[in-house]
Design an enzyme around this catalytic site. Structure first.
Site, PDB file in Angstrom:
ATOM      1  N   LYS A 188       0.680  -1.325  -0.086  1.00 14.79           N
ATOM      2  CA  LYS A 188       0.124   0.026  -0.069  1.00 14.79           C
ATOM      3  C   LYS A 188       0.888   1.439   0.059  1.00 14.79           C
ATOM      4  O   LYS A 188       2.099   1.215   0.164  1.00 14.79           O
ATOM      5  CB  LYS A 188      -0.866   0.017   1.435  1.00 14.79           C
ATOM      6  CG  LYS A 188      -1.838  -1.165   1.403  1.00 14.79           C
ATOM      7  CD  LYS A 188      -2.939  -1.134   0.170  1.00 14.79           C
ATOM      8  CE  LYS A 188      -3.600  -2.210  -0.464  1.00 14.79           C
ATOM      9  NZ  LYS A 188      -4.601  -2.986   0.634  1.00 14.79           N
TER      10      LYS A 188
HETATM   11  C1  LIG Z   1      -5.444  -4.298   0.835  1.00 12.36           C
HETATM   12  C2  LIG Z   1      -6.810  -4.069   1.192  1.00 12.36           C
HETATM   13  C3  LIG Z   1      -7.636  -4.325   2.256  1.00 12.36           C
HETATM   14  C4  LIG Z   1      -7.119  -4.981   3.367  1.00 12.36           C
HETATM   15  O1  LIG Z   1      -6.058  -4.494   3.913  1.00 12.36           O
HETATM   16  P1  LIG Z   1      -5.130  -5.382   5.100  1.00 12.36           P
HETATM   17  O2  LIG Z   1      -4.298  -4.125   5.976  1.00 12.36           O
HETATM   18  O3  LIG Z   1      -4.144  -6.074   4.479  1.00 12.36           O
HETATM   19  O4  LIG Z   1      -5.884  -5.866   6.007  1.00 12.36           O
HETATM   20  C5  LIG Z   1      -8.889  -3.992   2.250  1.00 12.36           C
HETATM   21  N1  LIG Z   1      -9.718  -3.381   1.343  1.00 12.36           N
HETATM   22  C6  LIG Z   1      -9.065  -2.983   0.281  1.00 12.36           C
HETATM   23  C7  LIG Z   1      -9.768  -2.431  -1.031  1.00 12.36           C
HETATM   24  C8  LIG Z   1      -7.668  -3.451   0.025  1.00 12.36           C
HETATM   25  O5  LIG Z   1      -7.114  -3.183  -1.216  1.00 12.36           O
END
Ligand SMILES: *Cc1c(COP(=O)(O)O)cnc(C)c1O
Length: 392
Positions: A188
């Site tokens: 991210k």
């Molecule tokens: C990556 C993601 C999540 C989950 O994030 P984590 O930190 O891995 O739990 C939730 N929603 C979307 C749209 C994502 O891309």
């Protein structure tokens, strides 16, 4: 082709981690306090200031953030939550933890974000919340979503896993709705390896989430082993083990300080892709809306099979053959066995989400991309478009 361009492999993602992050982690390790502590508090305070939210509560993932957000609004068995079909399973699976139903909503064909008119049609007397997902980092139409929420008495919980930093009008994502969930997962826009954050302006929600992220123990229980602490604590609820650690928060603080600079780098990569691809009739570049600012987490390119004579899967194979690792965001939830088996969803239920899924792919987009890597991606895409039949 330049000599270094030959056999160049472009990974789908590479985190932007420098000596500062390593130094920050080393300091925490030397300090001897490993888990949630003063660094986490500092990260929360700076994150709240950065997003303009009253409260920021650090948690172990965006999935945990969503779970705690649904918990604090009191989601109950039989309740319904509106969720776009085009998202990651975390947005919806956390709704099922409560015996509640994820009511999927089709998407807008241009932005691939939740279609608010379709959401409105799916509201029932059981609908409790709507969860806009800012796909690729471009905010949803928050004005329309809040109008619908106000009219139907719904809570608005934003899944902002892609949207740091992003703005809707003059407001930062994180400062607009009842609750907003962020992700600091490895790929991210801000990473702590794993991690997440909930922001809210609501004091009651914030207090509840602070308690539930750490075993339902009363606030500041983490201090109980420190010198200013106290051995006594009370368990008020059956909570969760969802806290962030100071090791992660130390990385997060460094990443937050360079968040704007990393976004600017990603935007310049996206601008370059846009210029290279916008005139190709076989390709559709991302639609950028003028009243909002995207985090540019993903660069989602859509291919025009009629023009090219081949589709997305073939396109992905050709990219792979040229050393470019692409991905697809997302396989709509109603096409997965779990959502079909438990909620009765079927292929054909969300025609726009399906059509865009068939056409979309995500190109490498990150702050650490080199010139040679951008050139490699652009050259690969342009070469593949030349494979098209004579009509072009
Ligand atoms: C990556 C993601 C999540 C989950 O994030 P984590 O930190 O891995 O739990 C939730 N929603 C979307 C749209 C994502 O891309």
């Amino acid at each position: 082709m330049s000599p270094q361009g030959i056999n160049l492999k472009v990974p789908f993602h590479r985190a932007c981690i420098g000596d500062e992050e390593i130094q920050a982690v080393a300091e925490v390790l030397r300090g001897g306090w490993m888990t949630m502590g003063p660094k986490t508090v500092q990260f929360e305070n700076e994150f709240a200031r950065y997003t303009g939210a009253r409260h920021a509560i650090a948690v172990s993932s965006c999935t945990a953030a969503l779970h705690l957000a649904y918990e604090c609004i009191g989601l109950k068995p039989g309740d319904e939550v509106l969720i776009p079909a085009t998202t990651f399973t975390a947005t919806a699976e956390t709704v099922t933890y409560f015996g509640a139903r994820p009511v999927l909503v089709d998407i807008d064909p241009l932005t691939m974000n939740l279609d608010v008119a379709d959401a409105r049609r799916r509201v029932t007397s059981r609908t409790r919340a709507i969860v806009p997902v800012h796909l690729a980092g471009q905010p949803c139409d928050m004005q329309q979503i809040h109008e619908l929420a106000d009219a139907c008495n719904l809570r608005v919980i934003e899944d902002a896993a892609h949207a740091l930093p992003a703005r809707y009008g003059d407001k930062a994502i994180g400062s607009i709705s009842d609750l907003t969930a962020f992700s600091f997962y490895a790929t991210k826009t801000l990473t702590t390896g794993e991690g997440g954050m909930v922001t809210t302006d609501n004091d009651q929600y914030a207090e509840r989430i602070r308690m539930m992220r750490l075993h339902g123990i009363s606030r500041d229980a983490w201090k109980r082993y420190s010198s200013e602490g106290n051995w006594y604590y009370q368990v008020h609820e059956a909570g969760y083990k969802y806290n962030l650690t100071d090791l992660q928060a130390a990385i997060g603080l460094v990443q937050l300080a360079k968040c704007d600079a990393m976004r600017a780098r990603r935007e310049s990569v996206a601008d370059r892709y846009n210029r290279a691809f916008r005139d190709d009739p076989g390709l559709q570049i991302p639609t950028v809306l003028l009243d909002r600012t995207s985090a540019w987490h993903l660069y989602i390119l859509r291919v025009n099979e009629e023009r090219l004579g081949f589709g997305r899967n073939e396109f992905m194979k050709e990219l792979q053959a040229r050393g470019v690792n692409a991905s697809v965001h997302f396989i709509p939830l109603h096409l997965h066995p779990y959502y079909q088996r438990v909620f009765g969803y079927r292929r054909g239920d969300f025609p726009v989400a399906e059509a865009q899924y068939e056409r979309c792919l995500s190109l490498p987009l990150y702050a650490t991309m080199g010139e040679d890597e951008m050139d490699c991606v652009i050259r690969a895409v342009q070469e593949i478009c030349q494979l098209a039949p004579a009509q072009r």
